[in-house]
Motif scaffolding. Structure first.
Motif, PDB file in Angstrom:
ATOM      1  N   ASP A   1      35.305  40.090  41.618  1.00 55.32           N
ATOM      2  CA  ASP A   1      35.561  39.441  40.348  1.00 55.32           C
ATOM      3  C   ASP A   1      36.747  38.500  40.479  1.00 55.32           C
ATOM      4  N   VAL A   2      36.832  37.560  39.539  1.00 53.07           N
ATOM      5  CA  VAL A   2      38.006  36.711  39.411  1.00 53.07           C
ATOM      6  C   VAL A   2      38.641  37.029  38.073  1.00 53.07           C
ATOM      7  N   ASP A   3      39.830  37.655  38.132  1.00 56.24           N
ATOM      8  CA  ASP A   3      40.524  38.081  36.926  1.00 56.24           C
ATOM      9  C   ASP A   3      41.741  37.205  36.688  1.00 56.24           C
ATOM     10  N   GLY A   4      42.233  37.261  35.459  1.00 52.23           N
ATOM     11  CA  GLY A   4      43.460  36.557  35.121  1.00 52.23           C
ATOM     12  C   GLY A   4      44.275  37.375  34.153  1.00 52.23           C
ATOM     13  N   ALA A   5      45.573  37.091  34.144  1.00 49.09           N
ATOM     14  CA  ALA A   5      46.474  37.771  33.213  1.00 49.09           C
ATOM     15  C   ALA A   5      47.375  36.731  32.571  1.00 49.09           C
TER      16      ALA A   5
ATOM     17  N   SER B   1      34.465  34.104  45.921  1.00 48.05           N
ATOM     18  CA  SER B   1      35.725  33.690  46.520  1.00 48.05           C
ATOM     19  C   SER B   1      36.703  33.281  45.432  1.00 48.05           C
ATOM     20  N   LYS B   2      37.997  33.399  45.733  1.00 47.94           N
ATOM     21  CA  LYS B   2      39.037  33.050  44.788  1.00 47.94           C
ATOM     22  C   LYS B   2      39.066  31.537  44.596  1.00 47.94           C
ATOM     23  N   PRO B   3      39.239  31.058  43.354  1.00 46.85           N
ATOM     24  CA  PRO B   3      39.291  29.609  43.122  1.00 46.85           C
ATOM     25  C   PRO B   3      40.452  28.948  43.862  1.00 46.85           C
ATOM     26  N   LYS B   4      40.408  27.628  43.893  1.00 49.44           N
ATOM     27  CA  LYS B   4      41.413  26.839  44.587  1.00 49.44           C
ATOM     28  C   LYS B   4      42.794  27.007  43.975  1.00 49.44           C
ATOM     29  N   ASN B   5      42.871  27.136  42.658  1.00 45.78           N
ATOM     30  CA  ASN B   5      44.163  27.240  41.981  1.00 45.78           C
ATOM     31  C   ASN B   5      44.517  28.694  41.682  1.00 45.78           C
ATOM     32  N   ASP B   6      45.834  28.973  41.650  1.00 51.26           N
ATOM     33  CA  ASP B   6      46.324  30.312  41.334  1.00 51.26           C
ATOM     34  C   ASP B   6      46.759  30.447  39.880  1.00 51.26           C
ATOM     35  N   ILE B   7      47.076  29.312  39.259  1.00 49.42           N
ATOM     36  CA  ILE B   7      47.615  29.325  37.896  1.00 49.42           C
ATOM     37  C   ILE B   7      46.783  28.394  37.020  1.00 49.42           C
TER      38      ILE B   7
ATOM     39  N   VAL C   1      50.110  28.350  27.176  1.00 52.13           N
ATOM     40  CA  VAL C   1      49.787  29.658  27.743  1.00 52.13           C
ATOM     41  C   VAL C   1      49.549  29.495  29.237  1.00 52.13           C
ATOM     42  N   THR C   2      50.159  30.351  30.034  1.00 50.80           N
ATOM     43  CA  THR C   2      49.963  30.351  31.484  1.00 50.80           C
ATOM     44  C   THR C   2      49.198  31.598  31.890  1.00 50.80           C
ATOM     45  N   ILE C   3      48.110  31.391  32.658  1.00 53.65           N
ATOM     46  CA  ILE C   3      47.274  32.486  33.135  1.00 53.65           C
ATOM     47  C   ILE C   3      47.414  32.563  34.651  1.00 53.65           C
ATOM     48  N   ILE C   4      47.732  33.756  35.161  1.00 51.26           N
ATOM     49  CA  ILE C   4      47.846  33.991  36.596  1.00 51.26           C
ATOM     50  C   ILE C   4      46.532  34.581  37.099  1.00 51.26           C
ATOM     51  N   LEU C   5      45.920  33.949  38.105  1.00 53.01           N
ATOM     52  CA  LEU C   5      44.642  34.420  38.638  1.00 53.01           C
ATOM     53  C   LEU C   5      44.876  35.466  39.716  1.00 53.01           C
ATOM     54  N   ASN C   6      44.080  36.508  39.657  1.00 55.73           N
ATOM     55  CA  ASN C   6      44.107  37.569  40.649  1.00 55.73           C
ATOM     56  C   ASN C   6      42.685  37.838  41.107  1.00 55.73           C
ATOM     57  N   LYS C   7      42.548  38.518  42.221  1.00 58.15           N
ATOM     58  CA  LYS C   7      41.215  38.947  42.624  1.00 58.15           C
ATOM     59  C   LYS C   7      41.098  40.459  42.448  1.00 58.15           C
ATOM     60  N   SER C   8      39.896  40.881  42.163  1.00 58.96           N
ATOM     61  CA  SER C   8      39.674  42.295  41.866  1.00 58.96           C
ATOM     62  C   SER C   8      38.628  42.855  42.822  1.00 58.96           C
ATOM     63  N   ASP C   9      38.841  44.039  43.308  1.00 54.78           N
ATOM     64  CA  ASP C   9      37.856  44.688  44.174  1.00 54.78           C
ATOM     65  C   ASP C   9      36.909  45.588  43.396  1.00 54.78           C
ATOM     66  N   LYS C  10      37.177  45.766  42.139  1.00 52.21           N
ATOM     67  CA  LYS C  10      36.345  46.653  41.325  1.00 52.21           C
ATOM     68  C   LYS C  10      35.725  45.830  40.203  1.00 52.21           C
ATOM     69  N   PRO C  11      34.415  45.654  40.198  1.00 55.05           N
ATOM     70  CA  PRO C  11      33.787  44.814  39.190  1.00 55.05           C
ATOM     71  C   PRO C  11      33.846  45.434  37.803  1.00 55.05           C
ATOM     72  N   VAL C  12      33.879  44.570  36.820  1.00 51.47           N
ATOM     73  CA  VAL C  12      33.748  45.001  35.436  1.00 51.47           C
ATOM     74  C   VAL C  12      32.268  44.959  35.098  1.00 51.47           C
ATOM     75  N   VAL C  13      31.696  46.067  34.724  1.00 48.68           N
ATOM     76  CA  VAL C  13      30.259  46.157  34.488  1.00 48.68           C
ATOM     77  C   VAL C  13      29.946  45.692  33.074  1.00 48.68           C
ATOM     78  N   ASN C  14      29.039  44.752  32.970  1.00 49.07           N
ATOM     79  CA  ASN C  14      28.567  44.291  31.671  1.00 49.07           C
ATOM     80  C   ASN C  14      27.256  44.994  31.361  1.00 49.07           C
TER      81      ASN C  14
END
Length: 1017
Positions: free
Chosen positions: A697-701, A601-607, A618-631
């Motif tokens: 996944d939980v991604d940020g930019a 689930s997406k975290p409580k905060n967006d930024i 530095v400001t990071i914007i959180l996004n959600k991803s439907d495609k996992p990054v494979v490690n």
């Protein structure tokens, strides 16, 4: 052999008759009472001793007698039955030892002490320095049975060895040494007891307080003791005793019973034993084998290269007593088949402090800093295990009932293997502030818990795991097993240092086994690496992560191997300071969490707001991803969820103890219970919640970067440096002005000191400085010229404040300086004068601030720097005589100071270059003086100072930008008032000047000083 007797007014002499014959074994005996005994044992009644089996009858036993003191007796090569036991002094019932059958009291002698008994290559029943049984209580101060020395070598003792035994009080200073000897009973340096006959240590009578100190027991060179070995032992009802400085050493020998530092039978009524500071030291070494080891109330124990077949216990009690600072060490190549326990309490006593250290050893069961079963508090203990195997659980503190367990520490390091680790555990008490530290490739085949309580609360516990540690179970910051009444599991912390690979472990901030308790509030996960692999994370209100250049546009930071949903909807995610090794750019992206086999689930905060060093926000914007990054390094595992400590696969036996604490290790106790299995109603999000918030996944930019204007505060340190470099100027001004008044001729020594509290005002900022400064030197005046040399020094502290468009910031630090200089002053015609000086020195300053973050991001830094400074000044003035007693001094002066440049490295990573600081100050003013008489002068004055330069310039190499330069350019008004006493009393060589200054304008504050001068001519 010659026999001599000492005259006495007492009837006791006709009780014991000296006998002189020859023995097969060569023996000799000498006494301060001048009796010499050699040979056949004599028939002297020995009272209560016939009650037991100690001497097995009267005859066939050698003893010096009941009044013998400082007796020396040696038995060699004795194998027959002529002498069964050897006792230096013995007494039980005094009525049997007086001619008129009445108690006899000695008031001046200290009997039954200082005996020296030595047995070599012999077979005996008992050996004792002195024994006092059921005698008249009025004799307890006289018959101390202390300071005896017993040495047994290469022999067989069928019963026991005593240094001193006393019915009434604890003996002291007895020393027993046993070498290459077999003892079928026990060995005791000092015994105090009135419980039963000597088989059980004494007859039943009320006891008298005593202090047993400096008792020593050494068992060495292959000796075998079938019974117990004790430095001191108390077995008395209605009594108390105190022990100090007991020493027990087992060296290359075997004790099949229990080794006691200070032993005490607390099962007896009203029997207490108090151990003083630095009390019992027990050392077991050189491949010794012992059964159980018990220390004392205060105990220092060391077991090295030995085998303990039972328990090793630092201190134990079944009463409501406090145990302080017990230290137990299990050293190299030692095996303990039972438990290792720092302190064992069955009653309601408390434990404060103490350590357990296990190194390079194997323990077959649990290791516990404290094991208790009552309402007492366990706190401030440390349990450390390194390079060892523990086939059980390692506890900081464990209480089976309602006692609190607070601030205990468990350290596990250097490839230790254990079946679990728990910082603190209580059945229903409070469990808080406990710490578990895991490092150095250690392996935990079970669970790790910071704190655990069945029905109480677990708060503020901390677990720290470093790279290389392997855990097969779960990591639980705090747990309440039965939370149906509202268990509180809050403010617990889990720290992960370095790369962590725990694919089978669930990380819990808190765990309450139903929905009624709070398992979330304040629980925090700190991730200090960018490569974390765990099965699952649950119940953390805060998660702090770390980003490096390696994860920008690359691999996820936290990789989850489990399936199902990871609920972060109530979790605030932050990113720690990015550091200065790379530059974050708006185009960069980060994957914070990845779960290939499940959803997140997406975290409580967006930024997320974070920092790079202290230079950039530095400001990071959180996004959600439907495609996992494979490690590619991540391998899914079979889901398991077992929350009990000690449940993982292990190469060593699991500890299954469930017994309650007891001081008797010989009981066949039940086994320790395993950690509770998971319950079905663990708090998890509902299916509808999962569907609404799930993502892979939980991604940020990187949304933006901002230059931090707050770092201007770093440059404010230059103001403190400049003030330190200028501090001698005011003192020189004061000294040279006073010279005009004093009319010095010849040589003088001088010293001036001031204490100040001032504020420098700058644009949007200020620096508050408190400090003390001094100069001291010698001067010479001939005709109209004064010249001298001086030393200057000072120390101070400062607080800096800046107000910026990004927020306010505070810093602080301190500085100190020292230097040398020379001065000159010339009196010119018409009461004009000229003066000057030159100085050189070094100033060292320290700065720190934790207030440099932007938004809700935190940032701090500190540094220290040393700079060279140079200073000079020149002044002109004129004295106007206003009458016989007053004058007016008008002056104008210029002070120039240069503080050198310096490159410094901030703790946050930036390199800052401070340029040189140039200070040019003009000072114009007047000083009015009035002399009441030859010994008393008052003066007052005012001046205007103006600073022309003093910009503090600095360059930040990380951002390649100049820091906004603070400056104290501007004017300051000064006002002074002082009094000069010259001379003081009848000493016409000594003068004293006391003054006070006030400042307003660019500088604000007050300063006070004292000048002392002594004429050397």
């Amino acid at each position: 052999m010659k026999t001599s007797t000492k005259k006495s007014n007492n009837k006791r002499r006709n009780v014991i008759a000296p006998v002189v014959i020859s023995l097969v074994a060569a023996t000799s005996l000498y006494s301060t009472t001048t009796f010499d005994y050699v040979g056949k044992p004599h028939d002297v009644p020995i009272g209560g001793l016939q009650y037991g089996d100690m001497l097995e009858g009267i005859n066939g036993n050698f003893h010096g007698g009941w009044d013998i003191n400082a007796l020396i007796y040696t038995v060699r090569n004795k194998s027959d039955n002529n002498i069964k036991s050897v006792i230096g002094s013995v007494l039980s019932d005094v009525n049997k030892l007086t001619a008129d059958n009445k108690p006899w009291h000695v008031e001046t002698y200290n009997h039954m002490s200082n005996n020296i008994i030595k047995v070599d290559n012999s077979t005996l029943d008992y050996v004792a320095g002195a024994i006092l049984g059921n005698a008249d209580s009025n004799l307890y101060d006289i018959f101390s049975t202390s300071l005896n020395t017993v040495t047994v070598n290469d022999s067989t003792i069928n019963k026991r060895i005593f240094g001193g035994y006393n019915y009434w009080r604890m003996p002291f200073g007895n020393k027993v040494t046993v070498n290459n000897t077999k003892v079928k009973g026990g060995v005791y340096s000092s015994v105090y007891g009135n419980r039963t006959d000597l088989t059980q240590f004494g007859n039943m009578r009320p006891g008298i307080n005593g202090v047993g100190e400096n008792n020593t027991l050494t068992i060495a060179n292959g000796s075998v003791i079938e019974g117990d070995a004790a430095g001191t032992y108390t077995k008395a009802e209605n009594s108390s005793a105190t022990t100090k400085n007991t020493r027990v050493t087992i060296d290359g020998s075997t004790v099949k019973g229990t080794v006691y530092g200070d032993g005490n039978d607390e099962l007896l009524k009203n029997n207490t034993l108090t151990s003083s500071s630095d009390n019992a030291i027990v050392t077991i070494r050189n491949k010794s084998t012992v059964n159980h080891v018990y220390g004392a109330k205060k105990f220092n124990g060391n077991i090295d290269n030995s085998n303990v077949t039972g328990w090793a216990v630092g201190a134990s009690t079944n009463k409501d007593k406090t145990i302080d600072k017990t230290n137990l060490t299990i050293g190299v190549n030692t095996t303990v088949k039972g438990r290792v326990i720092g302190a064992n309490i069955r009653g309601n006593g408390s434990v404060t402090g103490g350590t357990v250290n296990v190194a390079n050893s194997e323990v077959k069961r649990n290791v516990l800093g404290v094991w208790a079963n009552g309402s007492g508090t366990i706190k401030n203990t440390t349990t450390s295990v390194n390079s060892s195997i523990v086939n059980g659980i390692i506890y900081g503190g464990k209480n089976e009932k309602d006692g609190s367990v607070i601030r205990n520490i468990v350290n596990i390091s250097k490839k230790t293997i254990a079946n679990g680790a728990i910082g603190g555990e209580s059945n229903s008490g409070e469990v808080r502030d406990n710490i578990v530290n895991l490092s150095d490739d250690s392996i935990i085949n079970g669970n790790v818990l910071g704190g655990k309580s069945s029905t109480g609360s677990t708060t503020n516990n901390t677990i720290s795991i470093r790279e290389g540690v392997d855990i097969t179970g779960n990591v639980i910051g705090g747990e309440v097993h039965d939370g149906k009444f509202g268990g509180k599991v809050t403010n617990n912390t889990v720290n992960l240092y370095g790369s962590i690979n725990l694919p089978n472990s669930i990380l819990y901030g808190g765990k309450v086994n139903n929905r009624n308790g709070d398992a979330l509030t304040g629980n925090t996960l700190n991730v200090t690496s960018d490569k974390i692999i765990v099965k699952e994370i649950r119940n953390f209100e805060k998660i702090n992560t770390k980003i490096s250049a390696l994860v920008l546009n690359g691999s996820p930071i936290v990789n989850l191997t489990g399936d199902g949903l990871t609920d972060l909807s109530k979790t605030t995610v932050s990113v720690s300071n990015l550091g200065t090794s790379f530059e974050a750019k708006v185009v960069d992206k980060i994957t914070l969490f990845s779960k290939p086999n499940g959803t997140i689930s997406k975290p409580k905060n967006d930024i997320i707001n974070t920092m790079q060093g202290v230079s950039r926000g530095v400001t990071i914007i959180l996004n959600k991803s439907d495609k996992p990054v494979v490690n590619p390094d991540l391998k899914p595992v079979t889901p398991t969820d077992d929350s009990r400590a000690g449940t993982g696969t292990s190469t060593v036996d699991k500890d299954k103890d469930t017994d309650k604490p007891t001081i008797d290790p010989k009981d066949k106790d039940k086994e320790l219970s395993e950690e509770d299995k998971p319950v079905a109603n663990e708090v998890l999000p509902s299916e509808s919640e999962e569907a609404a918030i799930s993502t892979l996944d939980v991604d940020g930019a990187i949304g933006s970067t901002t230059i931090n204007k707050k770092i201007k505060n770093i440059a404010e340190t230059g103001i403190a440096d400049m003030d330190a470099a200028n501090s001698a100027s005011a003192l020189l001004d004061k000294y040279l002005s006073s010279e005009q008044i004093s009319n010095q001729v010849g040589n003088s020594s001088f010293g001036l000191i001031d204490n100040k509290k001032i504020r420098y005002n700058s644009s949007g900022s200020h620096v508050d400085i408190k400090g003390i400064n001094l100069i001291a030197g010698v001067s010479h005046k001939k005709e109209n010229i004064l010249h001298g040399v001086f030393f200057e020094a000072g120390r101070g502290s400062y607080d800096s404040f800046n107000s910026t468009t990004q927020g306010d910031v505070k810093g602080n630090g301190n500085s100190h300086h020292f230097g040398f200089g020379g001065l000159v002053k010339a009196e010119l015609p018409s009461n004009f004068y000229a003066e000057g000086s030159a100085r050189v020195g070094k100033v060292k300053s320290i700065y720190s601030s934790n207030d440099l973050g932007l938004g809700n991001a935190k940032a701090d830094t500190k540094y220290s720097a040393s700079k060279v400074y140079y200073g000079t000044h020149f002044g002109l003035g004129k004295i106007f005589d206003l009458g016989a007693r007053s004058n007016l001094d008008l002056y104008s002066k210029v002070y120039c100071t240069r503080t050198g440049s310096k490159n410094v490295n901030l703790s946050s990573g930036e390199d800052i270059k401070f340029e040189a600081i140039n200070s040019i100050v003009s000072k114009t003013g007047f000083r009015y003086g009035y002399g009441f008489n030859d010994n008393l002068n008052l003066y007052a004055g005012a001046a205007l100072e103006h600073e022309f330069d003093s910009k503090i310039k600095a360059h930040n190499s990380f951002t390649n930008q100049n820091i906004e330069a603070p400056s104290v350019k501007g004017s300051t008004g000064l006002f002074e008032l002082g009094v000069k006493l010259n001379p003081i009393g009848k000493n016409d060589k000594f003068s004293l000047d006391v003054n006070l200054q006030g400042l307003t304008g660019k500088k604000q504050g007050i300063a006070g000083g004292i000048e002392a001068k002594y004429k050397l001519y």
